[in-house]
Write a protein that holds these residues in place. Structure first.
Motif, PDB file in Angstrom:
ATOM      1  N   CYS A 114       0.841  -1.213   0.000  1.00  0.00           N
ATOM      2  CA  CYS A 114       0.000   0.000   0.000  1.00  0.00           C
ATOM      3  C   CYS A 114       0.869   1.254   0.000  1.00  0.00           C
ATOM      4  N   SER A 115       1.915   1.256   0.812  1.00  0.00           N
ATOM      5  CA  SER A 115       2.830   2.409   0.857  1.00  0.00           C
ATOM      6  C   SER A 115       3.498   2.622  -0.492  1.00  0.00           C
ATOM      7  N   PHE A 116       3.870   1.520  -1.129  1.00  0.00           N
ATOM      8  CA  PHE A 116       4.519   1.566  -2.449  1.00  0.00           C
ATOM      9  C   PHE A 116       3.569   2.163  -3.490  1.00  0.00           C
ATOM     10  N   VAL A 117       2.333   1.672  -3.530  1.00  0.00           N
ATOM     11  CA  VAL A 117       1.354   2.138  -4.520  1.00  0.00           C
ATOM     12  C   VAL A 117       0.935   3.582  -4.237  1.00  0.00           C
ATOM     13  N   GLU A 118       0.855   3.923  -2.955  1.00  0.00           N
ATOM     14  CA  GLU A 118       0.428   5.276  -2.576  1.00  0.00           C
ATOM     15  C   GLU A 118       1.370   6.348  -3.116  1.00  0.00           C
ATOM     16  N   ARG A 119       2.650   5.987  -3.301  1.00  0.00           N
ATOM     17  CA  ARG A 119       3.615   6.951  -3.852  1.00  0.00           C
ATOM     18  C   ARG A 119       3.214   7.345  -5.277  1.00  0.00           C
ATOM     19  N   TYR A 120       2.522   6.456  -5.966  1.00  0.00           N
ATOM     20  CA  TYR A 120       2.092   6.742  -7.332  1.00  0.00           C
ATOM     21  C   TYR A 120       0.745   7.466  -7.371  1.00  0.00           C
TER      22      TYR A 120
ATOM     23  N   GLN B 295      -1.057   8.812  -4.646  1.00  0.00           N
ATOM     24  CA  GLN B 295      -1.216   9.877  -3.656  1.00  0.00           C
ATOM     25  C   GLN B 295      -2.534   9.785  -2.882  1.00  0.00           C
ATOM     26  N   SER B 296      -3.043   8.578  -2.702  1.00  0.00           N
ATOM     27  CA  SER B 296      -4.279   8.394  -1.954  1.00  0.00           C
ATOM     28  C   SER B 296      -4.255   7.036  -1.247  1.00  0.00           C
ATOM     29  N   LYS B 297      -4.434   7.068   0.063  1.00  0.00           N
ATOM     30  CA  LYS B 297      -4.403   5.827   0.848  1.00  0.00           C
ATOM     31  C   LYS B 297      -5.525   4.882   0.409  1.00  0.00           C
ATOM     32  N   GLU B 298      -6.724   5.445   0.238  1.00  0.00           N
ATOM     33  CA  GLU B 298      -7.894   4.624  -0.124  1.00  0.00           C
ATOM     34  C   GLU B 298      -7.711   3.980  -1.505  1.00  0.00           C
ATOM     35  N   LEU B 299      -7.249   4.783  -2.469  1.00  0.00           N
ATOM     36  CA  LEU B 299      -7.013   4.242  -3.816  1.00  0.00           C
ATOM     37  C   LEU B 299      -5.934   3.174  -3.790  1.00  0.00           C
ATOM     38  N   ALA B 300      -4.885   3.422  -3.011  1.00  0.00           N
ATOM     39  CA  ALA B 300      -3.785   2.450  -2.909  1.00  0.00           C
ATOM     40  C   ALA B 300      -4.298   1.126  -2.365  1.00  0.00           C
ATOM     41  N   GLU B 301      -5.133   1.189  -1.327  1.00  0.00           N
ATOM     42  CA  GLU B 301      -5.674  -0.047  -0.732  1.00  0.00           C
ATOM     43  C   GLU B 301      -6.538  -0.801  -1.740  1.00  0.00           C
ATOM     44  N   ASP B 302      -7.340  -0.070  -2.505  1.00  0.00           N
ATOM     45  CA  ASP B 302      -8.180  -0.704  -3.539  1.00  0.00           C
ATOM     46  C   ASP B 302      -7.315  -1.398  -4.591  1.00  0.00           C
TER      47      ASP B 302
END
Length: 197
Positions: free
Chosen positions: A36-42, A44-51
């Motif tokens: 999630c932390s890795f994807v969030e860098r791209y 910029q949203s915690k919720e989107l990263a989790e999805d």
């Protein structure tokens, strides 16, 4: 029979590839936060990263029979996550609603210090690419994008045809798009949206 010399993680991956749902959940728990932390860098949203990460795990579960060919599960997992995220960003750049969500999330979920550093890096990158353009293309790009002048106004100001202005802009945008994709791995629309905040 499971080889007793395998690490705990390797055993989980082996069981995962053999349709063991408990092993799949254990791997999900093991990697979820880091992914999630890795994807969030791209995005910029915690919720989107989790999805996105949940979609990645579903994708890997659906292709679990191929795991026996994978040398490094962690590298495989992060590669799938990166590709899936970039595909999402490509689709988002074609969808105003999704693009709006990425940009809004970027604005509301930012860590001030980290994002200030990231903004500086993005701006430095953007200026570096602009500086690499021919002088006339750079001048026209700045007049159109930064000073919000129309092609007609720029043509009159510089004593060139409107078509010449358009050609310079097409060249500049193409150069920026290619450089942004190659070096940052994101669409130009995302970079421009971030820099306009």
């Amino acid at each position: 029979m499971i080889n007793t010399n395998l690490t705990k993680e390797a055993v989980l991956i082996l069981r995962f590839s053999q349709n063991d749902e408990k092993a799949a959940l254990a791997i999900f728990d093991l990697y979820f936060k880091n992914l999630c932390s890795f994807v969030e860098r791209y995005v910029q949203s915690k919720e989107l990263a989790e999805d996105i990460v949940q979609e990645v795990f579903i994708k890997i579960w659906e292709n679990r029979s191929n795991l026996s060919e994978v040398q490094s599960f962690k590298a495989y997992l992060f590669t799938v996550a990166k590709n899936h995220t970039l595909n999402f960003l490509k689709k988002a750049s074609r969808s105003e609603v999704a693009m709006g969500e990425v940009v809004n999330s970027y604005c509301t979920n930012r860590n001030e210090t980290e994002e200030a550093i990231l903004d500086k890096e993005y701006l430095a990158f953007f200026n570096k690419v602009l500086d690499s353009l021919p002088n006339r293309s750079r001048e026209i790009f700045k007049l159109c994008r930064e000073e919000k002048k129309s092609y007609e106004e720029v043509a009159q100001l510089l004593g060139v045809s409107k078509n010449a202005v358009k050609n310079h802009m097409v060249y500049s945008m193409k150069s920026l798009k290619e450089a942004t994709h190659a070096e940052l791995g994101i669409p130009l629309t995302v970079l421009l949206a971030v820099l306009s905040q």
